[in-house]
Scaffold this active site. Structure first.
Site, PDB file in Angstrom:
ATOM      1  N   GLY A   1      32.685  -5.403  33.713  1.00  0.00           N
ATOM      2  CA  GLY A   1      31.915  -6.307  34.552  1.00  0.00           C
ATOM      3  C   GLY A   1      32.654  -6.654  35.825  1.00  0.00           C
ATOM      4  O   GLY A   1      33.857  -6.419  35.919  1.00  0.00           O
TER       5      GLY A   1
ATOM      6  N   PRO B   1      34.617  -8.677  38.828  1.00  0.00           N
ATOM      7  CA  PRO B   1      35.734  -9.609  38.722  1.00  0.00           C
ATOM      8  C   PRO B   1      35.240 -11.056  38.603  1.00  0.00           C
ATOM      9  O   PRO B   1      34.238 -11.417  39.215  1.00  0.00           O
ATOM     10  CB  PRO B   1      36.484  -9.435  40.046  1.00  0.00           C
ATOM     11  CG  PRO B   1      36.018  -8.158  40.622  1.00  0.00           C
ATOM     12  CD  PRO B   1      34.663  -7.897  40.076  1.00  0.00           C
TER      13      PRO B   1
ATOM     14  N   HIS C   1       9.991  -8.585  47.499  1.00  0.00           N
ATOM     15  CA  HIS C   1      10.279  -7.153  47.520  1.00  0.00           C
ATOM     16  C   HIS C   1      10.354  -6.584  46.097  1.00  0.00           C
ATOM     17  O   HIS C   1       9.656  -5.627  45.752  1.00  0.00           O
ATOM     18  CB  HIS C   1      11.600  -6.930  48.272  1.00  0.00           C
ATOM     19  CG  HIS C   1      12.035  -5.509  48.357  1.00  0.00           C
ATOM     20  ND1 HIS C   1      11.893  -4.755  49.492  1.00  0.00           N
ATOM     21  CD2 HIS C   1      12.606  -4.687  47.446  1.00  0.00           C
ATOM     22  CE1 HIS C   1      12.355  -3.545  49.283  1.00  0.00           C
ATOM     23  NE2 HIS C   1      12.800  -3.473  48.039  1.00  0.00           N
ATOM     24  N   GLU C   2      11.169  -7.228  45.267  1.00  0.00           N
ATOM     25  CA  GLU C   2      11.323  -6.712  43.901  1.00  0.00           C
ATOM     26  C   GLU C   2      10.034  -6.856  43.101  1.00  0.00           C
ATOM     27  O   GLU C   2       9.685  -5.987  42.302  1.00  0.00           O
ATOM     28  CB  GLU C   2      12.476  -7.412  43.181  1.00  0.00           C
ATOM     29  CG  GLU C   2      13.852  -7.137  43.765  1.00  0.00           C
ATOM     30  CD  GLU C   2      14.182  -5.654  43.894  1.00  0.00           C
ATOM     31  OE1 GLU C   2      13.742  -4.857  43.029  1.00  0.00           O
ATOM     32  OE2 GLU C   2      14.857  -5.271  44.865  1.00  0.00           O
TER      33      GLU C   2
ATOM     34  N   HIS D   1       7.874  -3.897  43.798  1.00  0.00           N
ATOM     35  CA  HIS D   1       8.225  -2.732  42.975  1.00  0.00           C
ATOM     36  C   HIS D   1       7.622  -2.873  41.577  1.00  0.00           C
ATOM     37  O   HIS D   1       6.995  -1.959  41.041  1.00  0.00           O
ATOM     38  CB  HIS D   1       9.740  -2.624  42.807  1.00  0.00           C
ATOM     39  CG  HIS D   1      10.480  -2.132  44.016  1.00  0.00           C
ATOM     40  ND1 HIS D   1      10.161  -0.973  44.664  1.00  0.00           N
ATOM     41  CD2 HIS D   1      11.560  -2.643  44.668  1.00  0.00           C
ATOM     42  CE1 HIS D   1      11.005  -0.786  45.679  1.00  0.00           C
ATOM     43  NE2 HIS D   1      11.854  -1.792  45.701  1.00  0.00           N
TER      44      HIS D   1
ATOM     45  N   ASP E   1      15.169   2.625  49.332  1.00  0.00           N
ATOM     46  CA  ASP E   1      13.901   3.000  48.698  1.00  0.00           C
ATOM     47  C   ASP E   1      13.238   4.136  49.457  1.00  0.00           C
ATOM     48  O   ASP E   1      12.769   5.109  48.864  1.00  0.00           O
ATOM     49  CB  ASP E   1      12.924   1.821  48.713  1.00  0.00           C
ATOM     50  CG  ASP E   1      13.436   0.652  47.899  1.00  0.00           C
ATOM     51  OD1 ASP E   1      14.274   0.880  47.004  1.00  0.00           O
ATOM     52  OD2 ASP E   1      12.996  -0.478  48.154  1.00  0.00           O
TER      53      ASP E   1
HETATM   54  P1  ADP Z   1      37.676 -11.692  34.764  1.00  0.00           P
HETATM   55  O1  ADP Z   1      38.734 -11.402  33.766  1.00  0.00           O
HETATM   56  O2  ADP Z   1      36.328 -11.171  34.377  1.00  0.00           O
HETATM   57  O3  ADP Z   1      38.025 -11.308  36.159  1.00  0.00           O
HETATM   58  P2  ADP Z   1      38.390 -14.353  34.125  1.00  0.00           P
HETATM   59  O4  ADP Z   1      38.172 -14.371  32.665  1.00  0.00           O
HETATM   60  O5  ADP Z   1      39.789 -14.162  34.584  1.00  0.00           O
HETATM   61  O6  ADP Z   1      37.469 -13.271  34.811  1.00  0.00           O
HETATM   62  O7  ADP Z   1      37.773 -15.687  34.744  1.00  0.00           O
HETATM   63  C1  ADP Z   1      38.515 -16.515  35.598  1.00  0.00           C
HETATM   64  C2  ADP Z   1      38.159 -17.956  35.360  1.00  0.00           C
HETATM   65  O8  ADP Z   1      36.814 -18.221  35.747  1.00  0.00           O
HETATM   66  C3  ADP Z   1      38.234 -18.358  33.920  1.00  0.00           C
HETATM   67  O9  ADP Z   1      39.517 -18.757  33.575  1.00  0.00           O
HETATM   68  C4  ADP Z   1      37.244 -19.508  33.839  1.00  0.00           C
HETATM   69  O10 ADP Z   1      37.835 -20.709  34.270  1.00  0.00           O
HETATM   70  C5  ADP Z   1      36.209 -19.113  34.844  1.00  0.00           C
HETATM   71  N1  ADP Z   1      35.091 -18.428  34.191  1.00  0.00           N
HETATM   72  C6  ADP Z   1      34.712 -17.138  34.403  1.00  0.00           C
HETATM   73  N2  ADP Z   1      33.637 -16.824  33.667  1.00  0.00           N
HETATM   74  C7  ADP Z   1      33.313 -17.928  32.957  1.00  0.00           C
HETATM   75  C8  ADP Z   1      32.282 -18.227  32.001  1.00  0.00           C
HETATM   76  N3  ADP Z   1      31.363 -17.305  31.626  1.00  0.00           N
HETATM   77  N4  ADP Z   1      32.251 -19.461  31.465  1.00  0.00           N
HETATM   78  C9  ADP Z   1      33.170 -20.383  31.832  1.00  0.00           C
HETATM   79  N5  ADP Z   1      34.149 -20.161  32.715  1.00  0.00           N
HETATM   80  C10 ADP Z   1      34.247 -18.950  33.295  1.00  0.00           C
HETATM   81 ZN    ZN Z   2      13.580  -1.948  46.907  1.00  0.00          ZN
END
Ligand code: ADP
Ligand code: ZN
Ligand code: MG
Length: 513
Positions: free
Chosen positions: A101, A103, A324-325, A328, A401
């Protein structure tokens, strides 16, 4: 006398003192080495940490949204909690689980939460930790990590930023670093093959670039289970905010719905950041509690951050994307051979796509008929025509598109013989010289007049469909508006809702097979 004094001084500072310092350092180093045991300075020794020991335990309560990922991870937790039971059944666990997923969506957090939920030790290292200056160090670290973990099973080994070591080996690489990474990757593969699934060790990895991973890593018995951790939709953002405001003292005017409304495309890390910024701003302004105005300012600051520009749509833009979506989707459910609409989203992804409509074929297809291709073109045009219908003009958002629609139309004419005018003949000869799997392009083997005829025919196919799509959308304008309103509010909607709103019976899933 004075001269002698001077030379004595020189003798001491230039010679004796440096030697003395050197000897002291030497003694210190050799002591240190003997206490650490083997190895020259122990470079290969591991820095893997056992996270269960430091800080409060992370559980699923600390992770909001990502409900699908949580559901899939439940099974891993059950296994870790009761590995004996699974063993007695002869159960077979996935060895490697890969979280994929963008970052900041909470991949690292989720991995920790799995360890927390199962109450097992958590060994974590980041892919970039493995890559050092010295060749062979990374491989030694991998070996060590697995050795430590096996002693503590059941447990989790978490390798963050897996792409740092797992990058495809064939790809062009910088000079240097190459050998080291390859050795580290090979060692990882060896270790993963070397323990069996009953040992109670589960390897988790995380990456935001699954496409560059070496195929060997994704093979059965390695990271063979992939779990997608997606960006949160509106509802999930509210839930994530709820987690991060727990530590804050909030003013009475706080409305989480409004904050979530203003932040489509934000990931969990961004939302955590906003809460933090808001508290800082509140302190700066001497507020007694964090006010809504602090949140508004915090959002603006995070938005102005280096990479976040353009990531959040203005309400007007969001509305346009929703139309737009919906265009589609509406065409897709109204054309005779449209593939079932699975999901429509207006959560921005990356730079290019502001939204997307996902259609899933009822069954895997190897052939497309002419009518199906025409319907595909119609669906692609739906977005642009919806904008045209509502706003009276079109935006740049439909470029991709149009490109795809023209490609299909051109292929129908020149390669598939689906144009009556040009007949069942293929035009243009594919260059045989293939370079790295990329076709060398096509060579023209027809006259100028034919080229013109082809262009005209491609244009006719596209414009015919344009007329058809305009008709469909005008007829169903009410549905278009309803669909858009629903999509605007929810940001992600699923097939069932789309069919219900458009008053079209949902395709029968049972046809499958
Ligand atoms: P990734 O590893 O996907 O880059 P992290 O797990 O390092 O993301 O997320 C960084 C911070 O963002 C976490 O420590 C938390 O504080 C916050 N965070 C990210 N996603 C969530 C979530 N789904 N629920 C609660 N806090 C989140
Ligand atoms: Zn489109
Ligand atoms: Mg991470």
């Amino acid at each position: 006398m004075r001269i002698e004094d001077h030379t004595l001084n020189r003798l001491f500072f230039d010679w004796l003192l440096p030697i003395a310092i050197f000897v002291i350092i030497w003694i210190f180093i050799s002591r240190k080495m003997s206490t650490m045991g083997s190895g020259v300075l122990n470079i290969g020794r591991n820095r893997a940490r056992i996270h269960a020991d430091d800080g409060p335990k992370v559980t699923f309560k600390d992770v909001a949204g990502v409900s699908e990922a949580k559901m899939e991870l439940e099974e891993v937790i059950k296994f870790l909690k009761d590995s004996d039971y699974y063993k007695s059944l002869g159960g077979h666990m996935p060895k490697g689980v890969l979280l994929v997923g963008p970052p900041g969506t909470g991949k690292t957090l989720l991995a920790k939460a799995v360890a927390g939920e199962a109450d097992v030790p958590f060994f974590s290292m980041s892919g970039s930790d493995f890559i050092e200056m010295f060749v062979g160090v990374g491989a030694a670290r991998v070996r060590d990590l697995f050795e430590q973990a096996r002693k503590k099973a059941p447990c989790i080994i978490f390798i963050d930023e897996l792409d740092a070591i797992g990058r495809s080996r064939g790809a062009a690489q910088m000079v240097g670093g190459h050998d080291e990474r390859e050795q580290t990757l090979n060692q990882l593969l060896v270790e993963m093959d070397g323990f069996d699934t009953t040992s109670g060790v589960v390897v988790m990895g995380a990456t935001n670039r699954p496409e560059i991973l070496d195929k060997a890593l994704l093979r059965a018995g390695r990271f063979d289970r992939q779990i997608v951790v997606d960006k949160p939709d509106y509802k999930d953002r509210v839930e994530i905010l709820k987690i991060h405001i727990r530590k804050l003292k909030l003013g009475e005017d706080i409305d989480l719905d409004v904050i979530a409304q203003r932040t489509p495309g934000f990931v969990g890390a961004d939302l955590a950041n906003i809460c933090n910024e808001a508290a800082i701003l509140a302190a700066r302004h001497g507020h007694k509690a964090v006010m809504m105005s602090d949140f508004e300012a915090a959002i603006d600051r995070v938005l102005a951050g280096p990479e976040k520009k353009n990531r959040v749509l203005s309400p007007d833009e969001k509305k346009r994307v929703a139309f737009h979506e919906s265009g589609h989707a509406l065409v897709a459910v109204n054309v005779p051979t449209g593939e079932p609409v699975h999901k429509v989203s207006i959560i921005p992804r990356g730079v290019g796509a502001l939204g997307y409509t996902l259609q899933l074929p009822v069954q895997e297809k190897f052939l497309s008929t002419k009518n199906e291709l025409l319907d595909q073109i119609a669906v692609l045009l739906g977005g642009r025509v919806a904008e045209e219908l509502i706003y009276g003009d079109v935006s740049s958002g439909a470029q991709n598109d149009l490109e795809r629609a023209s490609q299909i139309a051109r292929a129908m004419v020149t390669q598939l013989g689906m144009s009556e005018k040009l007949g069942p003949i293929t035009y243009g000869e594919e260059q045989r010289a293939q370079y790295l799997g990329v076709s060398g392009g096509t060579e023209r083997n027809y006259s100028e007049a034919t080229a013109k005829a082809i262009d005209d025919e491609v244009k006719r196919i596209v414009t015919d469909n344009l007329t058809r799509v305009r008709h469909i959308l005008k007829e169903n304008r009410e549905h278009l508006e309803k669909l858009t309103a629903h999509l605007y509010e929810k940001e992600v909607i699923y097939g069932r809702d789309v069919y219900a709103i458009c008053n079209v019976p949902a395709p029968d899933k049972k046809e499958k097979g």
